[in-house]
Design a protein around this motif. Structure first.
Motif, mmCIF file in Angstrom:
data_model
loop_
_atom_site.group_PDB
_atom_site.id
_atom_site.type_symbol
_atom_site.label_atom_id
_atom_site.label_comp_id
_atom_site.label_asym_id
_atom_site.label_seq_id
_atom_site.Cartn_x
_atom_site.Cartn_y
_atom_site.Cartn_z
ATOM 1 N N VAL A 1 0.832 -0.938 -0.061
ATOM 2 C CA VAL A 1 -0.036 -0.133 -0.101
ATOM 3 C C VAL A 1 1.036 1.177 -0.008
ATOM 4 C CG1 VAL A 1 -1.729 1.463 1.087
ATOM 5 C CG2 VAL A 1 -1.810 -1.164 1.236
ATOM 6 N N GLY A 2 0.658 2.122 -1.002
ATOM 7 C CA GLY A 2 1.386 3.249 -1.045
ATOM 8 C C GLY A 2 1.027 4.465 -0.210
ATOM 9 N N MET A 3 2.028 4.993 0.556
ATOM 10 C CA MET A 3 1.568 6.131 1.719
ATOM 11 C C MET A 3 2.309 7.285 1.095
ATOM 12 S SD MET A 3 2.134 3.971 5.051
ATOM 13 C CE MET A 3 1.317 2.210 5.193
ATOM 14 N N ILE B 1 -8.137 12.892 3.897
ATOM 15 C CA ILE B 1 -7.443 11.858 3.826
ATOM 16 C C ILE B 1 -7.935 10.948 2.614
ATOM 17 C CG2 ILE B 1 -6.285 9.842 4.648
ATOM 18 C CD1 ILE B 1 -6.464 11.014 7.533
ATOM 19 N N GLU B 2 -7.162 10.768 1.595
ATOM 20 C CA GLU B 2 -7.993 9.764 0.391
ATOM 21 C C GLU B 2 -7.316 8.456 0.539
ATOM 22 O OE1 GLU B 2 -6.423 11.858 -2.939
ATOM 23 O OE2 GLU B 2 -7.250 13.702 -2.416
ATOM 24 N N VAL B 3 -8.326 7.527 0.273
ATOM 25 C CA VAL B 3 -7.809 6.170 0.209
ATOM 26 C C VAL B 3 -8.449 5.643 -1.121
ATOM 27 C CG1 VAL B 3 -8.041 3.691 1.221
ATOM 28 C CG2 VAL B 3 -8.123 5.847 2.653
ATOM 29 N N LEU B 4 -7.389 5.170 -2.068
ATOM 30 C CA LEU B 4 -7.681 4.706 -3.447
ATOM 31 C C LEU B 4 -7.386 3.174 -3.350
ATOM 32 C CD1 LEU B 4 -5.766 7.558 -5.122
ATOM 33 C CD2 LEU B 4 -7.967 7.733 -4.437
ATOM 34 N N GLY C 1 -3.171 -0.516 -3.201
ATOM 35 C CA GLY C 1 -3.902 0.809 -3.259
ATOM 36 C C GLY C 1 -2.836 2.142 -2.663
ATOM 37 N N VAL C 2 -3.519 3.017 -2.427
ATOM 38 C CA VAL C 2 -2.875 4.233 -1.968
ATOM 39 C C VAL C 2 -3.493 5.019 -0.700
ATOM 40 C CG1 VAL C 2 -2.056 6.765 -2.654
ATOM 41 C CG2 VAL C 2 -1.736 4.875 -4.195
ATOM 42 N N VAL C 3 -2.698 5.548 0.245
ATOM 43 C CA VAL C 3 -3.452 6.116 1.327
ATOM 44 C C VAL C 3 -2.526 7.782 1.000
ATOM 45 C CG1 VAL C 3 -3.586 6.866 3.619
ATOM 46 C CG2 VAL C 3 -3.834 4.553 2.745
#
Length: 216
Positions: free
Chosen positions: A146-148, A171-174, A189-191
């Motif tokens: 998970v990319g931060m 804060i976006e969670v993709l 995904g990405v946070v």
């Protein structure tokens, strides 16, 4: 573009681009209704109209309707867009949500996001799982799934990611994979944490905690 209508009649106009309008009232005891999609309806009484005529005009302000769905901004495609127009599975936790839920850390903000499981052993060791894809950070050389990101800056390790939230806009969670736009280590995904931009006003915040046994 707001609608101005004399109640009980079909007499009405639409406001101009700058908000100005002129309406010839048919009944002295009438009421004027001002409405616009997404905003609360404002009703102007005959008394207010009379006072406005004496002073040369009436200034009206309408407020956004709290029951109407607001635009949620997301940078899922690396540009700011309306979340409803982005073809990406994403969840956004906004500033209002953070305040109402009394969220203090970034991991706490993710607890109510669907398909996301968080596990943190203090601020130094954080594990985020999206749709079952996660990384065990027992080894320094292990890459995360998970990319931060903080303000679009990649955090190569989750150490310290569970930090106190201050001046955060959203804060976006993709949900992944997001390798096309965000690069490697985003198969889960990405946070992305977005900081609030400075405004033209002075503001501050105070956090107070209390408990039993005279804890303060």
């Amino acid at each position: 573009g707001a609608t101005v209508l004399e109640l009980g009649t079909d007499n009405g106009v639409a406001t101009e681009f700058n908000g100005e309008f002129s309406l010839k009232i048919q009944n002295v005891e009438t009421k004027i209704e001002i409405s616009f999609l997404g905003y609360e309806t404002y009703v102007l009484s005959a008394n207010e109209i009379k006072k406005g005529q004496e002073s040369g005009g009436v200034t009206i302000g309408i407020s956004p309707d709290g029951l109407t769905l607001k635009d949620v901004v997301v940078t899922a495609n690396r540009v700011e867009e309306n979340l409803q127009k982005v073809n990406v599975s994403a969840t956004v936790v906004g500033r209002k949500d953070l305040e109402e839920r009394s969220i203090n850390t970034s991991v706490e903000a993710l607890t109510a996001v669907p398909n996301v499981i968080t596990d943190s052993y203090g601020p130094s060791l954080t594990n985020i799982s999206i749709r079952g894809l996660s990384t065990n950070f027992d080894g320094v050389g292990l890459e995360q799934a998970v990319g931060m990101y903080i303000n679009d800056v990649y955090q190569s390790r989750a150490y310290g990611f569970n930090s106190l939230i201050m001046d955060v806009e959203r804060i976006e969670v993709l949900r992944g994979p997001q390798g096309t736009l965000f690069g490697k280590n985003t198969v889960g995904g990405v946070v992305n944490i977005i900081s609030a931009q400075p405004g033209m006003f002075n503001s501050g915040a105070v956090e107070v905690s209390g408990g039993n046994f005279d804890y303060f």
